[in-house]
Enzyme design. Structure first.
Site, short mmCIF file in Angstrom:
data_model
loop_
_atom_site.label_atom_id
_atom_site.label_comp_id
_atom_site.label_asym_id
_atom_site.label_seq_id
_atom_site.Cartn_x
_atom_site.Cartn_y
_atom_site.Cartn_z
N PHE A 94 0.87 -0.99 -0.16
CA PHE A 94 -0.20 -0.11 -0.21
C PHE A 94 0.97 1.18 -0.41
O PHE A 94 1.97 1.00 1.00
CB PHE A 94 -1.28 0.27 1.35
CG PHE A 94 -1.88 -1.25 1.00
CD1 PHE A 94 -2.67 -0.28 0.44
CD2 PHE A 94 -2.16 -2.02 1.81
CE1 PHE A 94 -4.59 -1.41 0.69
CE2 PHE A 94 -3.36 -2.62 2.20
CZ PHE A 94 -4.17 -2.10 1.22
N ASP A 95 0.72 2.28 -1.18
CA ASP A 95 0.76 3.49 -0.07
C ASP A 95 -0.21 3.68 0.76
O ASP A 95 -0.72 3.96 1.26
CB ASP A 95 0.26 4.44 -1.89
CG ASP A 95 0.86 6.35 -1.26
OD1 ASP A 95 1.77 6.50 -1.46
OD2 ASP A 95 -0.04 6.92 -1.64
N LYS A 96 0.25 5.51 0.83
CA LYS A 96 0.00 5.54 1.97
C LYS A 96 -1.58 6.93 2.18
O LYS A 96 -2.37 6.62 2.41
CB LYS A 96 1.09 6.24 3.15
CG LYS A 96 0.75 7.03 4.78
CD LYS A 96 1.65 7.15 5.53
CE LYS A 96 2.10 8.56 4.58
NZ LYS A 96 1.14 9.67 5.10
#
Length: 410
Positions: A94-96
Site C-alpha cells: 500500500f501507498d500511505k
C-alpha cells in the site's frame, strides 16, 4: 464492464484451445463409431451429447457473474485474467497518503523561523504549491484559501522535484518547499532545534513540509491525515482470506510512516521513497516468489502499480494515470471494497472450477452411458442441456456474493 468481461482468464483460454481440438476429435470419433457399428443412431447420439457445451460456457459465465458482482459493489475488475491473478495474490503493498489514509490532510501548525510574517510565508508557499498535484501541496493551497489570502500572482521558474517537493520564484523570492532531502540538495541547513521540533511533530503522525526563502529556512508546515476508518477491518479480512504480508511504501518521512504502520499492525514499511524505489521494492518481492498487489492513488504510485502482478487504484480521489494503469479500481474510496474484490476473485475462481468439474463429469457420464447402451439420444440431450443450465445457475450464485456474510459459493 463490458470490455472487462471480454478479457479471458487462463482457464477460459485453455478451454477455448481445448475445444479447438476436442470438437473435431468428437466428430472423427463419431464417424469411427458409425463405421465400426453401422449404427447411425448411436453415432449421432455420441456426436451430440459429447459436444462440450457446458464445458465451454462454464468459465465465461462465472467470469461475467463475478465482474458484474464487483461492479454492483463499486469495484471495477478489468477482466477475467485480472480476476484469476488477483485470486493468487499473497502480498499486499500500500501507498500511505490517500490510500491507507483519507487523502484529505489538514494543516495543523505553521512553525515560523526568523522574522517573516506567518501569513506571508503561507501565501508565498501556497502560490508555489499551486503547480503541485501532491496531496500535501494542495493542502497548503486549500488552507491559504481558507485564510482568505490573495494568490493571484503566478509562480515563475517553477520546478517539481518528484518525491521531494518543488522550487519556484514568487514575488522575486526563491522559494523551496519539500522534505529534508530537498533542503539538503538545495544547500539549506536545518539546525538541531528545528530538526527536534520536526521529529516531535512526525512522531504524532504529522508530515512536515520545510519551506525556505532565498536560501534560508523560514518555516515548517505540519500536516496531518487521518487513517481510513475501515482500514483495520479491511486488512484483517484480507489476512483471513489468504494474504500473508501487508507492506506500506511511502514517500513520507520515517517517523510518520512508523506511526501509521504501528496503528494498522503492518508487517513492514519503507519510507522516504521515490517512485522508482517503490518499483524496486515490488520487483524484489516478486523475485522472492510473492504474488504482489500494489494499491495507490497518485502519479508517484503509477509505476509500481504497473509493475505489480495486480494494480489497485482509488477511483474517487485517485489520479487518472493511476486508474488507467490499475487492474482493479474502487469507484468509492473504501478499503472494504478491496477486501470484497479479493474475496470475490477467490469465489469466482472456485466457482469456475466447480463449473468445469460439473461439465467434465457430465460428459464422461454420458459417453460411458452411450457406449454401454444405457443412454439414448433423447435422455442424453436432456442431461446435456440440464448440465448447461446447471453451470449457468451455479455461476449466477456469484451475483449474490457478499463478503459481509462470508457467502462465498462453495
Amino acid at each position: 464492464v463490458e470490455e472487462a468481461q471480454e478479457s479471458k482468464s487462463k482457464a477460459e483460454r485453455f478451454l477455448d484451445a481445448f475445444a479447438n481440438f476436442y470438437t473435431p476429435a468428437i466428430v472423427v470419433l463419431s464417424v469411427i463409431v458409425y463405421v465400426w457399428t453401422r449404427d447411425l443412431h448411436l453415432a449421432i447420439t455420441f456426436l451430440v451429447i459429447a459436444c462440450p457445451g457446458a464445458l465451454v460456457i462454464g468459465a465465461p459465465v462465472s467470469n461475467v457473474a463475478g465482474i458484474g458482482n464487483g461492479a454492483k459493489y463499486g469495484v471495477l475488475v478489468k477482466g477475467g485474467e485480472v480476476m484469476d491473478r488477483f485470486s493468487k495474490v499473497d502480498t499486499l503493498v500500500f501507498d500511505k497518503t490517500g490510500t491507507l489514509t483519507k487523502g484529505k490532510p489538514e494543516v495543523t501548525d505553521i512553525h515560523i523561523l526568523g522574522a517573516i510574517d506567518r501569513s506571508e510565508l503561507l501565501r508565498l508557499t501556497a502560490v508555489a504549491e499551486r503547480i503541485s498535484e501532491h496531496h500535501l501541496g494542495q493542502t497548503i493551497v486549500k488552507y491559504a484559501h481558507q485564510q482568505g489570502l490573495e494568490m493571484s500572482v503566478a509562480p515563475k521558474d517553477a520546478e517539481v522535484i518528484k518525491g521531494h517537493g518543488l522550487k519556484a520564484t514568487v514575488d522575486g523570492h526563491r522559494l523551496v518547499a519539500g522534505n529534508r532531502k530537498l533542503m539538503a540538495q538545495s544547500g539549506i541547513p536545518i539546525d538541531e532545534a528545528t530538526e527536534s521540533y520536526a521529529i516531535a511533530r512526525e512522531k504524532t503522525g504529522n508530515t512536515v513540509v520545510f519551506a525556505a526563502i532565498d536560501g534560508t529556512l523560514a518555516g515548517l508546515f505540519s500536516i496531518a491525515d487521518q487513517i481510513r476508518e475501515d482500514a483495520p477491518q479491511a486488512l484483517a479480512e484480507m489476512r483471513r482470506n489468504g494474504i500473508k504480508q501487508i507492506i506500506m511504501l511511502t514517500g513520507d518521512n520515517r517517523h510518520t510512516a512508523q506511526a501509521v504502520a504501528e496503528q494498522l499492525g503492518l508487517d513492514a514499511f519503507h519510507a522516504e521513497l521515490l517512485p522508482e524505489d517503490k518499483v524496486c521494492f515490488v520487483k524484489q518481492l516478486q523475485a522472492d516468489g510473492a504474488v504482489v498487489a500494489m494499491a495507490g492513488d497518485g502519479i508517484n504510485d503509477a509505476p509500481a502499480i504497473a509493475t505489480a502482478d495486480i494494480g489497485l487504484a482509488m477511483g474517487e480521489g485517485g489520479t487518472d494515470i493511476s486508474m488507467e494503469t490499475a487492474d482493479v479500481v474502487l469507484m468509492a474510496d473504501k478499503l472494504m471494497q478491496f477486501s470484497h474484490a479479493y474475496s470475490l476473485s477467490k469465489a469466482t475462481m472456485r466457482n469456475m472450477k466447480q463449473n468445469i468439474a460439473i461439465a467434465v463429469g457430465v460428459v464422461l457420464f454420458l459417453l460411458a452411458g452411450v457406449l454401454m447402451g444405457s443412454v439414448h439420444l433423447a435422455s442424453g440431450m436432456f442431461i446435456h442441456e440440464a448440465s448447461i443450465l446447471a453451470v449457468i445457475l451455479n455461476a449466477m450464485r456469484l451475483i449474490g456474493f457478499n463478503r459481509k456474510s462470508n457467502a462465498a459459493p462453495r
